[in-house]
Motif scaffolding. Structure first.
Motif, PDB file in Angstrom:
ATOM      1  N   ASP A 199      68.552 -58.475 -11.177  1.00  0.00           N
ATOM      2  CA  ASP A 199      67.714 -57.361 -10.740  1.00  0.00           C
ATOM      3  C   ASP A 199      67.744 -57.155  -9.225  1.00  0.00           C
ATOM      4  OD1 ASP A 199      66.334 -59.783 -10.428  1.00  0.00           O
ATOM      5  OD2 ASP A 199      64.394 -58.956 -11.026  1.00  0.00           O
ATOM      6  N   TRP A 200      67.813 -58.234  -8.459  1.00  0.00           N
ATOM      7  CA  TRP A 200      67.845 -58.096  -6.998  1.00  0.00           C
ATOM      8  C   TRP A 200      69.151 -57.461  -6.540  1.00  0.00           C
ATOM      9  CZ3 TRP A 200      64.426 -59.608  -2.948  1.00  0.00           C
ATOM     10  CH2 TRP A 200      63.169 -60.023  -3.410  1.00  0.00           C
ATOM     11  N   PRO A 247      74.720 -64.538 -18.672  1.00  0.00           N
ATOM     12  CA  PRO A 247      74.969 -63.180 -18.182  1.00  0.00           C
ATOM     13  C   PRO A 247      74.688 -62.096 -19.215  1.00  0.00           C
ATOM     14  CG  PRO A 247      77.028 -64.359 -18.527  1.00  0.00           C
ATOM     15  CD  PRO A 247      75.922 -65.346 -18.726  1.00  0.00           C
ATOM     16  N   GLU A 248      74.759 -62.458 -20.489  1.00  0.00           N
ATOM     17  CA  GLU A 248      74.386 -61.564 -21.583  1.00  0.00           C
ATOM     18  C   GLU A 248      73.465 -62.337 -22.512  1.00  0.00           C
ATOM     19  OE1 GLU A 248      77.656 -59.413 -23.525  1.00  0.00           O
ATOM     20  OE2 GLU A 248      78.934 -60.225 -21.942  1.00  0.00           O
ATOM     21  N   GLU A 249      72.574 -61.635 -23.148  1.00  0.00           N
ATOM     22  CA  GLU A 249      71.611 -62.306 -24.018  1.00  0.00           C
ATOM     23  C   GLU A 249      72.316 -63.169 -25.062  1.00  0.00           C
ATOM     24  OE1 GLU A 249      67.731 -61.361 -26.848  1.00  0.00           O
ATOM     25  OE2 GLU A 249      68.888 -59.698 -26.015  1.00  0.00           O
ATOM     26  N   GLY A 250      71.949 -64.455 -25.070  1.00  0.00           N
ATOM     27  CA  GLY A 250      72.485 -65.383 -26.055  1.00  0.00           C
ATOM     28  C   GLY A 250      73.900 -65.867 -25.787  1.00  0.00           C
ATOM     29  N   LYS A 251      74.527 -65.416 -24.699  1.00  0.00           N
ATOM     30  CA  LYS A 251      75.889 -65.836 -24.355  1.00  0.00           C
ATOM     31  C   LYS A 251      75.828 -66.676 -23.081  1.00  0.00           C
ATOM     32  CE  LYS A 251      78.101 -61.944 -26.590  1.00  0.00           C
ATOM     33  NZ  LYS A 251      78.954 -60.773 -26.454  1.00  0.00           N
ATOM     34  N   PRO A 303      68.311 -61.879 -14.916  1.00  0.00           N
ATOM     35  CA  PRO A 303      69.568 -61.252 -15.329  1.00  0.00           C
ATOM     36  C   PRO A 303      69.336 -59.774 -15.625  1.00  0.00           C
ATOM     37  CG  PRO A 303      69.176 -63.280 -16.569  1.00  0.00           C
ATOM     38  CD  PRO A 303      67.921 -62.983 -15.805  1.00  0.00           C
ATOM     39  N   THR A 304      70.357 -58.976 -15.445  1.00  0.00           N
ATOM     40  CA  THR A 304      70.243 -57.535 -15.667  1.00  0.00           C
ATOM     41  C   THR A 304      69.720 -57.221 -17.062  1.00  0.00           C
ATOM     42  OG1 THR A 304      72.046 -57.178 -14.108  1.00  0.00           O
ATOM     43  CG2 THR A 304      71.499 -55.354 -15.566  1.00  0.00           C
ATOM     44  N   TRP A 305      70.179 -57.948 -18.076  1.00  0.00           N
ATOM     45  CA  TRP A 305      69.738 -57.672 -19.451  1.00  0.00           C
ATOM     46  C   TRP A 305      68.244 -57.960 -19.631  1.00  0.00           C
ATOM     47  CZ3 TRP A 305      67.820 -61.591 -22.519  1.00  0.00           C
ATOM     48  CH2 TRP A 305      68.139 -62.913 -22.160  1.00  0.00           C
ATOM     49  N   VAL A 306      67.708 -58.928 -18.898  1.00  0.00           N
ATOM     50  CA  VAL A 306      66.263 -59.195 -18.967  1.00  0.00           C
ATOM     51  C   VAL A 306      65.504 -58.086 -18.251  1.00  0.00           C
ATOM     52  CG1 VAL A 306      64.406 -60.799 -18.349  1.00  0.00           C
ATOM     53  CG2 VAL A 306      66.595 -61.697 -19.171  1.00  0.00           C
ATOM     54  N   ARG A 307      66.021 -57.672 -17.099  1.00  0.00           N
ATOM     55  CA  ARG A 307      65.406 -56.549 -16.380  1.00  0.00           C
ATOM     56  C   ARG A 307      65.350 -55.320 -17.268  1.00  0.00           C
ATOM     57  NH1 ARG A 307      69.207 -53.483 -12.856  1.00  0.00           N
ATOM     58  NH2 ARG A 307      69.528 -52.679 -14.947  1.00  0.00           N
ATOM     59  N   ASP A 308      66.457 -55.059 -17.983  1.00  0.00           N
ATOM     60  CA  ASP A 308      66.548 -53.869 -18.822  1.00  0.00           C
ATOM     61  C   ASP A 308      65.584 -53.887 -20.001  1.00  0.00           C
ATOM     62  OD1 ASP A 308      68.486 -52.940 -17.104  1.00  0.00           O
ATOM     63  OD2 ASP A 308      70.172 -53.377 -18.453  1.00  0.00           O
ATOM     64  N   THR A 316      60.505 -61.840 -22.919  1.00  0.00           N
ATOM     65  CA  THR A 316      61.085 -62.576 -21.802  1.00  0.00           C
ATOM     66  C   THR A 316      60.597 -64.018 -21.788  1.00  0.00           C
ATOM     67  OG1 THR A 316      61.419 -60.557 -20.530  1.00  0.00           O
ATOM     68  CG2 THR A 316      61.351 -62.600 -19.275  1.00  0.00           C
ATOM     69  N   ILE A 317      59.399 -64.258 -22.274  1.00  0.00           N
ATOM     70  CA  ILE A 317      58.887 -65.632 -22.329  1.00  0.00           C
ATOM     71  C   ILE A 317      59.810 -66.496 -23.183  1.00  0.00           C
ATOM     72  CG2 ILE A 317      56.965 -67.109 -23.054  1.00  0.00           C
ATOM     73  CD1 ILE A 317      55.130 -64.616 -22.549  1.00  0.00           C
TER      74      ILE A 317
END
Length: 196
Positions: free
Chosen positions: A14-15, A63-67, A100-105, A114-115
């Motif tokens: 996100d930053w 970098p990707e959810e679950g990967k 990570p971007t996917w969490v931000r999204d 997110t927890i």
């Protein structure tokens, strides 16, 4: 140290997105600690350091959810090993303000999901990186929540008391859940939080 501030090359959080949008200064290569950690730790040893706090970058690890990126996990294993070889005690922070971007999204810390995502990340790290006695689950969570959701200066640059309260509550829940997981995996470890 915060991974985003010193490692360099983290563009999927996100930053980094906020920097590309001109909302915060860009980190870019920072001081290239990701590649220079051994020489940086040599300097720390020369200065008489006996402990060092690092953070593990969630965006590198997942970098990707679950990967999960096994090369990134191995990198942090080598970082811990390098500290230990120099007689420096590692203190490892699991969340130091970047998502990570996917969490931000998915809404970042405003989203309850997110927890559980964070706890999964913590479990992966603690199971796969040995040599750590001291775990810091969250870095200055109330500072993060205040500056991000009251002042609106840090990602996601939102000014909302409602969001601040939701994020603060979710951070507390994330800490509690991660604490339980860490103690289950490493009962003898010391687990805490970094206050401002």
């Amino acid at each position: 140290t915060a991974s985003y501030q010193i490692e360099g090359g983290i563009e999927n959080c996100d930053w980094a997105k906020a920097a590309r949008d001109g909302k915060v200064p860009a980190c870019g290569l920072a001081c290239d600690h990701y590649n220079r950690f051994e020489s940086d730790f040599d300097i720390a040893k020369e200065l008489g350091h006996t402990c060092h706090r690092i953070s593990v970058e969630w965006a590198r690890i997942e970098p990707e959810e679950g990967k999960f990126n096994e090369e990134a996990i191995e990198h942090y294993r080598q970082v811990i090993k390098a500290l230990r070889e120099r007689g420096i005690e590692p203190f490892v922070t699991l969340y130091h303000w970047t998502l990570p971007t996917w969490v931000r999204d998915q809404g970042g810390w405003k989203n309850k999901k997110t927890i559980s995502d964070f706890v999964t990340f913590c479990e992966k790290i603690v199971k796969n990186i040995s040599g750590v006695t001291y775990w810091i689950v969250l870095n200055e969570p109330l500072v993060y929540a205040k500056v991000s959701y009251i002042e609106g200066r840090w990602p996601p640059q939102e000014k909302s008391l409602f969001s601040y309260l939701r994020v603060s509550r979710n951070l507390v829940k994330a800490h509690k859940a991660a604490y339980g997981v860490i103690k289950q995996i490493q009962p003898g470890s010391q687990v805490g939080i970094a206050h401002n």
